[in-house]
Design a protein around this motif. Structure first.
Motif, short mmCIF file in Angstrom:
data_model
loop_
_atom_site.label_atom_id
_atom_site.label_comp_id
_atom_site.label_asym_id
_atom_site.label_seq_id
_atom_site.Cartn_x
_atom_site.Cartn_y
_atom_site.Cartn_z
N GLU A 124 0.67 -1.12 0.05
CA GLU A 124 0.03 0.09 -0.18
C GLU A 124 0.86 1.24 -0.07
O GLU A 124 1.48 1.39 0.84
N ILE A 125 0.65 2.22 -0.95
CA ILE A 125 1.64 3.18 -1.25
C ILE A 125 0.74 4.64 -0.68
O ILE A 125 -0.36 4.74 -1.46
N VAL A 126 1.28 5.20 0.17
CA VAL A 126 0.30 6.30 0.69
C VAL A 126 1.12 7.63 0.05
O VAL A 126 2.21 7.74 0.82
N SER A 127 0.47 8.31 -0.35
CA SER A 127 0.96 9.70 -0.91
C SER A 127 0.85 10.56 0.13
O SER A 127 -0.35 10.72 1.02
N GLU A 128 1.66 11.82 0.18
CA GLU A 128 1.21 12.89 0.87
C GLU A 128 0.00 13.78 0.14
O GLU A 128 -0.21 13.65 -1.16
N PRO A 129 -0.74 14.73 0.73
CA PRO A 129 -1.74 15.45 0.08
C PRO A 129 -1.25 16.43 -0.83
O PRO A 129 -1.48 17.88 -0.76
N ASP A 130 -0.50 16.16 -1.91
CA ASP A 130 0.23 17.10 -2.75
C ASP A 130 -0.34 17.26 -3.90
O ASP A 130 0.17 18.01 -4.93
N MET A 131 -1.28 16.65 -4.31
CA MET A 131 -2.00 16.88 -5.65
C MET A 131 -3.10 17.75 -5.58
O MET A 131 -3.86 17.94 -4.69
N ARG A 132 -3.27 18.71 -6.68
CA ARG A 132 -4.19 19.78 -6.64
C ARG A 132 -5.40 19.78 -7.52
O ARG A 132 -6.31 20.73 -7.53
N ASN A 133 -5.24 18.73 -8.51
CA ASN A 133 -6.39 18.59 -9.27
C ASN A 133 -6.41 17.25 -9.85
O ASN A 133 -5.45 16.29 -9.59
#
Lengths: 484, 95
Positions: A153-162
């Motif tokens: 499970e690969i968890v990203s930071e909330p870095d995407m804006r669209n």
């Protein structure tokens, strides 16, 4: 008010091991129900899990590919909940000491710009079984073949804006795991699944808004659509004076909307604790170095090399490097013909078009890279012209001939570059077209350029497509202008 | 830490244990005493001490990625209350 969207993704990747993460049962897809669920997978009393070395190696390889810190010590925890497709009553996962620490991935956007998305961590866990809700006399059927399949499970930071950035991130992850060969990345079969965390906040505000988690977003296209719907829903809700509830929502691709999943249940309380059946996993530097040495060239490196060393455009380099199969095919075509730009054009144009039409993957291309490279070489050395090249391509695609040379010979497609022969054809065409010649002569000089097309077409026809078009053009212009 | 009966009820629900009213009040006392002991442990200074993931001073052995299990569905399903078409049947789960 101006709103900003904040997106984070949790991507579950099924690792392509032969056996399960904690047992020696097969992970092969599509077997008869419950024929690949052993005592460990069923959670029968007295069984003990033993960790699969390959699952560890694959997780580490992913970590290395995203420049992450690999944990020297990682620990498995039990995530406790009751559901019939989880017979043990807990999922073995890694809550507090995941194997892969913080890293990052570079995504490429449609305008060619790039952005770095941080990865919070990635952890190993086991998949659950499948519940089949078709009616079995009012009961639910359970297939546990999938139970115990290794997941990363690969968890990203909330870095995407669209939504576009989220889709680009998912594609980047897909590309990395398939390059590494640690997953087949098949979203339709569930080898890669994605949960999307979405929130909105007034532009300029630093604090995050309340997020909703959208489940069941299982294609690149659905990611964009689910986010688009969810963002609109949240903004409308807030602007109407309401507030977003932190909850799990399900994306319904048929109705193009997200729906609240369960509200009646109290907040999940998984009561994580270290799994007493598994010892801490300790990895030493030599092992990490060994795995690092086995890493293939990764998509980002390939993209950069294609652009900087082979002179491909950012767009071409991005499209071709996205899949390892395509990148390797392209490189083989390039090494055969020596012209990167032409190789890229053919692979992305004629070849991709033909593959799409027949729903074939590039790995199953009826034309080999060597055949295509040789075909391009024959265009480059003027043996055939562009039109004939397409005919040769089609013939090779249909298996009519082993090599471009064989097809060119058999079909008589060799380009006519003999000036005398071309001149003879031109003279014939001019003699046969008095009306068009008169028209050419009487028209404005700037319009003649267009009119010459008619004559080129006639000459090409007379040569059955084999005349060199540049030569035909040049000679025709000379001859026609001599008549003025 | 003093527990209340609602804590016991919640823990029992999460563990899917049926607890009668009589039992519940007894568990409040028993569990409170266990938690008192935990409180006592927590008063220790553990600054700089690595959390212990496992009492054994050993590390996880790994196994080679090989399929070693064969299909034993029939044996396993003999003790299942209901099966059909190779599936285990359970009371309906509604999403």
């Amino acid at each position: 008010m101006q709103w900003e969207t904040v997106i984070g993704l949790e991507v579950h990747v099924q690792l392509a091991t032969r056996s399960k993460i904690f047992s020696g049962a097969s992970t092969a897809f599509g077997a008869e129900p419950n024929t690949q669920a052993c005592a460990v997978d069923l959670g029968l009393p007295g069984v003990l899990p033993v960790l699969n070395e390959q699952a560890v190696a694959m997780a580490v390889q992913f970590g290395l590919a995203v420049h992450a810190d690999i944990a020297e010590v990682s620990v498995f925890d039990r995530k406790n909940y009751f559901y019939p497709d989880l017979p043990k009553g807990y999922q073995t996962s890694q809550m507090y000491h995941p194997i892969v620490g913080p890293g990052d991935v570079e995504i490429t956007l449609e305008d060619g710009s790039s952005k770095r998305i941080r990865i919070h961590h990635a952890h190993l866990e086991e998949d659950a079984g499948k519940s089949l809700h078709e009616d079995f006399h009012g009961m639910t059927g359970i297939d546990l073949n999938r139970a115990g399949t290794p997941l990363l499970e690969i968890v990203s930071e909330p870095d995407m804006r669209n939504a576009k950035e989220a889709a680009a991130y998912l594609k980047a992850i897909h590309s990395i795991v398939t390059y590494l060969g640690i997953s087949d990345g098949n979203m339709a079969e569930g080898s890669m699944r994605c949960d999307v965390n979405v929130s909105v906040r007034p532009k300029g505000q630093e604090a995050f808004g309340t997020r909703a988690e959208i489940k069941n977003v299982n294609s690149f296209r659905f990611v964009e659509r689910a986010i688009a719907f969810e963002v609109e829903r949240q903004i409308e809700l807030i602007e109407d004076g309401g507030s977003v509830v932190q909850e799990t929502r399900l994306f319904d691709p048929d109705r193009d909307e997200t729906r609240s999943m369960r509200t009646k249940e109290e907040a999940n309380d998984y009561r994580y604790f270290p799994c007493p059946d598994l010892l801490p996993v300790v990895l030493d530097q030599a092992y990490l170095d060994h795995l690092r040495g086995q890493l293939p060239e990764l998509p980002a490196d390939k993209r950069e090399r294609f652009q900087n060393e082979l002179g491909l455009s950012a767009y071409d380099a991005n499209v071709i490097s996205a899949s390892r199969d395509m990148a390797e095919f392209f490189e083989a075509v390039h090494s055969e013909c020596g012209d990167a730009k032409q190789a890229a054009n053919w692979v992305q144009g004629e070849l991709s078009g033909a593959l799409n039409r027949e729903s074939l993957s590039i790995a199953n291309s009826p034309i080999s890279a060597r055949q295509l490279g040789e075909l391009i070489s024959r265009v480059l050395d003027n043996t055939i012209n562009g039109k004939a090249a397409k005919e040769v391509f089609q013939a090779l695609w249909n298996g009519q001939g082993e090599s471009a040379d064989e097809v060119i010979e058999a079909k008589g497609l060799k380009q006519v570059t003999d000036t005398g022969a071309i001149e003879a054809m031109i003279n014939q065409v001019i003699a046969d077209s008095p009306a068009q010649v008169a028209q050419y002569r009487d028209s404005e000089p700037e319009k003649r350029g267009k009119m010459i097309g008619y004559f080129v077409g006639q000459v090409m026809k007379a040569s059955r497509g084999t005349a060199n078009p540049q030569q035909v053009n040049g000679l025709l212009k000379e001859k026609l202008d001599a008549l003025l | 830490m003093a527990l209340e009966e609602s804590h016991v009820r919640r823990a029992a629900h999460l563990a899917r244990l049926a607890v009668s009213d009589d039992q519940a009040s007894g568990f409040v006392d028993d569990l409170s005493r266990i938690l008192d002991m935990v409180d006592q442990l927590q008063s220790l200074d553990t600054e700089g001490v690595m959390p212990l993931a496992h009492p054994l001073d050993a590390t996880q052995r790994l196994r080679a990625d090989e399929v070693t299990e064969t299909n034993q569905r029939e044996t396993f399903q003999r003790c299942a209350p209901a099966v059909e078409n190779g599936l285990y049947l359970v009371p309906r789960v509604v999403e």
